[in-house]
Design an enzyme around this catalytic site. Structure first.
Site, PDB file in Angstrom:
ATOM      1  CB  SER A 186      -0.735  -0.138   1.175  1.00  0.00           C
ATOM      2  OG  SER A 186      -2.016   1.039   1.116  1.00  0.00           O
ATOM      3  CG  ASP A 258     -11.282 -19.302 -12.426  1.00  0.00           C
ATOM      4  OD1 ASP A 258     -12.594 -19.574 -12.493  1.00  0.00           O
ATOM      5  OD2 ASP A 258     -10.325 -19.397 -11.536  1.00  0.00           O
ATOM      6  CG  ASP A 418      -6.342  -3.375  -3.405  1.00  0.00           C
ATOM      7  OD1 ASP A 418      -7.056  -2.511  -2.334  1.00  0.00           O
ATOM      8  OD2 ASP A 418      -5.080  -3.364  -2.998  1.00  0.00           O
ATOM      9  CG  HIS A 454      -5.338  -2.576   0.612  1.00  0.00           C
ATOM     10  ND1 HIS A 454      -4.810  -2.271  -0.635  1.00  0.00           N
ATOM     11  CD2 HIS A 454      -4.900  -1.762   1.624  1.00  0.00           C
ATOM     12  CE1 HIS A 454      -3.911  -0.993  -0.066  1.00  0.00           C
ATOM     13  NE2 HIS A 454      -3.987  -0.918   1.121  1.00  0.00           N
TER      14      HIS A 454
END
Length: 553
Positions: A186, A258, A418, A454
């Site tokens: 971050s 996926d 995030d 995050h």
């Protein structure tokens, strides 16, 4: 635990450590004391072990300096393992939010010392209370930004701290480190890129994750969904559970893209084409209390669309990137946080971490009302922030040729879910850097982590990238893949961007070995090379998913 030698303990005194000599800095004090059986209590993003973190012995050194004429005070905290346990390496730990490191780095430093590293962090000239709010220091007076303090935080305190640490290490051990590393996420990621771009010779290896490199743009991106809500002049704002219902629906629509249904979206870019939140307006809000009969409002759908697609002008031109459709955007400290009363009425809860940037630095007015901004006023403020502060805080300059010449290695992962910093900004940077340097992968590698939040695991998981960085720097083993582990201890393979991960295993029981790296056109579409057949396939999938969701709700 091995005890330190009497000689090592003797070095742990202020008289044994001379002041560092750094051009432009004047050192004022050195505090030195031995620390025994210490660990950082409490689990956080820098210390996943919590109270079980290893206990360590070290010499704790704090150096204080100023920049003459600027009336500032900066501190660097240095933890040095005693001689018998030092591995002849240095690792500097980064910060988070408006903390340069002091308040959030000790967890990383605890682990570093346990592994034999000398380690340090800085306060950037700011108090411990400054991590979330800048109100105590941003302005010298209304209308006047404290530029000296901002520069101390952005880069000057960091480079001073790194050089001071190397000086203290040499004084303490009699030799400097064989290898020097940076580790941060971050804000710490932004700081790592700052070193690679501005001070490329300080670190041999930089692990800079989920980096806040596009400082001004990411703040305005975080403010945008609630900007859209206030533009609607609503009598009642959506409840958090409406947003959560749309997130759940998006995951249901896109999880299987996926080939593995695992509660996350592995290709958020493709999901934007598959799932439209506006199609669910009026549908039951499945994450709300069923007894209330709440349905998804148009306002909630527009806010989520704004979050996912990113800031736009009134005519739809993109200003910056949005967040993945499986990002958790509600709850404390998130961009769609709300405050609701007992009667169910809600208002947006605008977090000071985001609003302070616009109020204090762009408008320079702590009383500025963000809730009355027009779209054009919002856009003008975004551009004003970029013009004024890009050279101070942004670390998105893509020419890394000096870092390459220095022999350094830069390793980054970014969680695709995030909720504070869009991974698409980091991808944008990597693409620009790649266009400038055909040999980029020789010294800079980037990995995207599906479902990761995050700086923490989330549904998808994050990798422990630091050992891979060390192996790359010291043994020349460049990482082709990383292994991410999520909160349920499930493994997932991460592929070096721009390759995509393809699942080939048993959905009921899998490990990282059940993934391979694409592209594989039978399973994964590369958005930069769509075929006519691919576009037709997406159209068919979107129709099918909308039908499925209508049946679900």
């Amino acid at each position: 635990m091995q005890m330190a030698s009497p000689q090592a303990i003797g070095n742990c005194t202020a008289g044994a450590i001379p002041y560092p000599a750094i051009f432009g800095a004047e050192f004022l004090a050195i505090e030195v004391r031995p620390v025994w059986n210490y660990n950082v209590a409490g689990s956080n993003i820098n210390n996943p072990y919590g109270i079980n973190a290893p206990k360590v012995n070290f010499c704790n050194i704090t150096v204080t300096h100023t920049h003459p004429g600027q009336n500032d005070i900066l501190r660097t905290q240095i933890w040095l393992p005693f001689n018998a346990t030092w591995n002849k390496r240095f690792m500097m730990a980064g910060g988070g939010g408006w903390s340069a490191g002091w308040t959030v780095a000790p967890g990383s430093m605890n682990i570093a010392v346990a592994d034999g590293y000398a380690t340090s962090t800085v306060d950037g000239g700011l108090s411990q209370e400054s991590m979330i709010s800048v109100s105590s220091w941003a302005l010298t007076s209304p209308g006047n930004v404290n530029y000296n303090a901002l520069q101390d935080f952005a880069f000057k305190g960091l480079v001073d701290g790194a050089l001071a640490t190397k000086s203290v290490i040499e004084s303490f051990y009699g030799i400097g480190p064989d290898y020097s590393y940076w580790q941060g996420c971050s804000q710490g990621g932004r700081q790592g890129y700052m070193f690679a771009e501005r001070y490329p010779e300080i670190f041999d290896g930089i692990a800079a994750n989920a980096p806040a490199i596009n400082w001004n743009s990411l703040f305005f991106s975080a403010l945008y969904p609630q900007q859209v809500l206030y533009e609607l002049s609503l009598d009642a704002f959506p409840q958090s559970c409406e947003y959560d219902s749309l997130t759940t629906a998006a995951i249901a629509a896109c999880d299987s893209i996926d080939g593995l249904i695992d509660g996350l979206i592995a290709d958020p870019d493709r999901c934007l084409d598959v799932f439209d939140p506006l199609t669910l307006v009026g549908s039951p809000a499945t994450q709300c209390d069923a007894s209330n009969g709440l349905v998804i409002s148009k306002a909630a759908a527009l806010a989520m669309e704004a979050a996912w697609k990113g800031p736009r002008t009134s005519n739809g031109t993109r200003l910056w990137y949005g967040f993945a459709s499986d990002s958790i955007l509600t709850g404390f400290f998130n961009i769609l946080s709300t405050i609701c009363s007992d009667d169910g009425s809600c208002t947006p809860n605008r977090m000071s971490l985001f609003t302070d940037w616009l109020k204090y630095f762009v408008k320079k007015d702590p009383d500025f009302n963000l809730n009355n901004m027009t779209r054009q006023e919002y856009i003008s403020a975004l551009h004003a922030g970029e013009r004024e502060y890009a050279s101070i805080l942004n670390t998105n300059y893509p020419d890394l040729s000096e870092f390459r010449k220095s022999g350094g290695k830069l390793l980054t992962y970014h969680g695709m879910a995030d909720q504070l910093i869009s991974y698409r900004g980091t991808r944008d940077y990597y693409n620009k850097a790649s266009a400038l340097d055909a040999s980029l992968r020789d010294f800079y590698r980037y990995f995207e982590a599906p479902g990761a939040a995050h700086c923490v695991a989330g549904q998808g998981g994050v990798p422990d990238s630091f050992p891979a960085l060390v192996a790359w720097v010291e043994k020349g083993i460049a990482p082709e893949t990383l292994v991410a582990t999520n909160k349920e201890e499930k493994e997932r393979l991460l592929c070096m961007y721009p390759k995509k991960t393809i699942f080939k295993g048993d959905p009921s029981n899998y490990t990282a070995d059940d993934f391979v790296c694409g592209p594989d056109e039978s399973n994964v579409l590369d958005r930069t090379h769509w075929t006519e057949q691919g576009v037709a396939f997406l159209g068919q999938m979107q129709v099918g998913v909308k039908g499925l969701l209508s049946n679900m709700f």
